[in-house]
Design an enzyme around this catalytic site. Structure first.
Site, PDB file in Angstrom:
ATOM      1  N   ILE A  86       0.872  -1.172   0.000  1.00  0.00           N
ATOM      2  CA  ILE A  86       0.000   0.000   0.000  1.00  0.00           C
ATOM      3  C   ILE A  86       0.906   1.217   0.000  1.00  0.00           C
ATOM      4  O   ILE A  86       1.845   1.303   0.796  1.00  0.00           O
ATOM      5  CB  ILE A  86      -0.992   0.017   1.195  1.00  0.00           C
ATOM      6  CG1 ILE A  86      -1.884   1.268   1.149  1.00  0.00           C
ATOM      7  CG2 ILE A  86      -0.281  -0.152   2.509  1.00  0.00           C
ATOM      8  CD1 ILE A  86      -3.046   1.250   2.121  1.00  0.00           C
ATOM      9  N   VAL A  88       0.878   5.612  -0.834  1.00  0.00           N
ATOM     10  CA  VAL A  88       0.282   6.886  -1.227  1.00  0.00           C
ATOM     11  C   VAL A  88       1.439   7.806  -1.597  1.00  0.00           C
ATOM     12  O   VAL A  88       2.473   7.827  -0.914  1.00  0.00           O
ATOM     13  CB  VAL A  88      -0.575   7.493  -0.091  1.00  0.00           C
ATOM     14  CG1 VAL A  88      -1.035   8.909  -0.444  1.00  0.00           C
ATOM     15  CG2 VAL A  88      -1.778   6.608   0.188  1.00  0.00           C
ATOM     16  N   GLU A 120       2.364  -7.027   6.566  1.00  0.00           N
ATOM     17  CA  GLU A 120       3.612  -6.808   7.298  1.00  0.00           C
ATOM     18  C   GLU A 120       3.999  -5.357   7.123  1.00  0.00           C
ATOM     19  O   GLU A 120       3.834  -4.792   6.034  1.00  0.00           O
ATOM     20  CB  GLU A 120       4.719  -7.718   6.759  1.00  0.00           C
ATOM     21  CG  GLU A 120       4.479  -9.163   7.100  1.00  0.00           C
ATOM     22  CD  GLU A 120       5.294 -10.106   6.245  1.00  0.00           C
ATOM     23  OE1 GLU A 120       5.833  -9.681   5.206  1.00  0.00           O
ATOM     24  OE2 GLU A 120       5.377 -11.280   6.610  1.00  0.00           O
ATOM     25  N   ASN A 125       7.544   2.220  11.596  1.00  0.00           N
ATOM     26  CA  ASN A 125       6.795   3.029  10.635  1.00  0.00           C
ATOM     27  C   ASN A 125       5.511   3.495  11.328  1.00  0.00           C
ATOM     28  O   ASN A 125       4.453   2.887  11.210  1.00  0.00           O
ATOM     29  CB  ASN A 125       6.493   2.217   9.363  1.00  0.00           C
ATOM     30  CG  ASN A 125       5.828   3.040   8.285  1.00  0.00           C
ATOM     31  OD1 ASN A 125       5.255   4.094   8.549  1.00  0.00           O
ATOM     32  ND2 ASN A 125       5.907   2.545   7.061  1.00  0.00           N
ATOM     33  N   TYR A 132      -3.101   1.298  10.223  1.00  0.00           N
ATOM     34  CA  TYR A 132      -3.572  -0.076  10.359  1.00  0.00           C
ATOM     35  C   TYR A 132      -4.337  -0.280  11.665  1.00  0.00           C
ATOM     36  O   TYR A 132      -5.380  -0.919  11.682  1.00  0.00           O
ATOM     37  CB  TYR A 132      -2.410  -1.063  10.256  1.00  0.00           C
ATOM     38  CG  TYR A 132      -1.639  -0.933   8.962  1.00  0.00           C
ATOM     39  CD1 TYR A 132      -2.280  -0.665   7.758  1.00  0.00           C
ATOM     40  CD2 TYR A 132      -0.256  -1.061   8.935  1.00  0.00           C
ATOM     41  CE1 TYR A 132      -1.584  -0.530   6.581  1.00  0.00           C
ATOM     42  CE2 TYR A 132       0.447  -0.932   7.756  1.00  0.00           C
ATOM     43  CZ  TYR A 132      -0.215  -0.662   6.578  1.00  0.00           C
ATOM     44  OH  TYR A 132       0.478  -0.530   5.411  1.00  0.00           O
TER      45      TYR A 132
END
Length: 165
Positions: A86, A88, A120, A125, A132
């Site tokens: 994922i 952006v 994962e 991060n 999440y």
């Protein structure tokens, strides 16, 4: 910060999400290269994933832009899915596009009968971890030394799970 965006861009169209297909392979690869990964995906790899029937890929589009500002890709297996990536665009981070993208993607997976979603994320991060956890993902394991770093070191991967059903 949202008030500032609205002040500077009062007529900006809202974000929209849509399924991605092989026509988006170049843009997905370019975004992946911006994602800070040790090895980015090439357009051919992205094309292969985008035509794979087990892969679900969604993009988020800022305003009226024809190319995605972000994407999420998952691989399905029976009633489980793993988020492969994922991303952006760095220019769009903090604008809520990641949240809109992940929300639409998880809804789509749930509609396909997916009961459990795994991913994962690199330990440390914080932005990704917040995203999440906002959706209910929880840590279920760690893989020490899993991610190669540009400087030659290796980082721990945090494995997370979300139960949709």
């Amino acid at each position: 910060m949202d008030w500032l965006r609205k002040l500077l861009h009062p007529h900006a169209a809202p974000a929209r999400t849509a399924r991605l297909d092989v026509r988006h392979a170049r843009h997905v690869a370019a975004l992946h290269h911006l994602g800070g990964f040790a090895r980015g995906w090439e357009p051919g790899e992205c094309a292969g994933l985008l035509v794979d029937g087990a892969v679900v890929a969604d993009g988020v589009f800022a305003g009226n832009e024809p190319n995605p500002a972000g994407f999420v890709m998952s691989r399905r297996a029976v009633d489980e899915a793993e988020i492969l990536s994922i991303v952006v665009s760095p220019r769009q981070r903090g604008s809520g596009l990641g949240r809109a993208l992940l929300s639409a993607h998880l809804s789509q997976l749930a509609g396909m009968g997916i009961a459990h979603v795994y991913l994962e994320v690199e330990d440390g991060n914080a932005a990704a971890d917040r995203l999440y956890r906002h959706f209910g993902f929880r840590e279920v394991g760690r893989r020490k030394g899993y991610y190669p770093k540009a400087d030659g070191t290796r980082a721990t991967a945090v494995t997370m799970r979300l139960d949709l059903a």
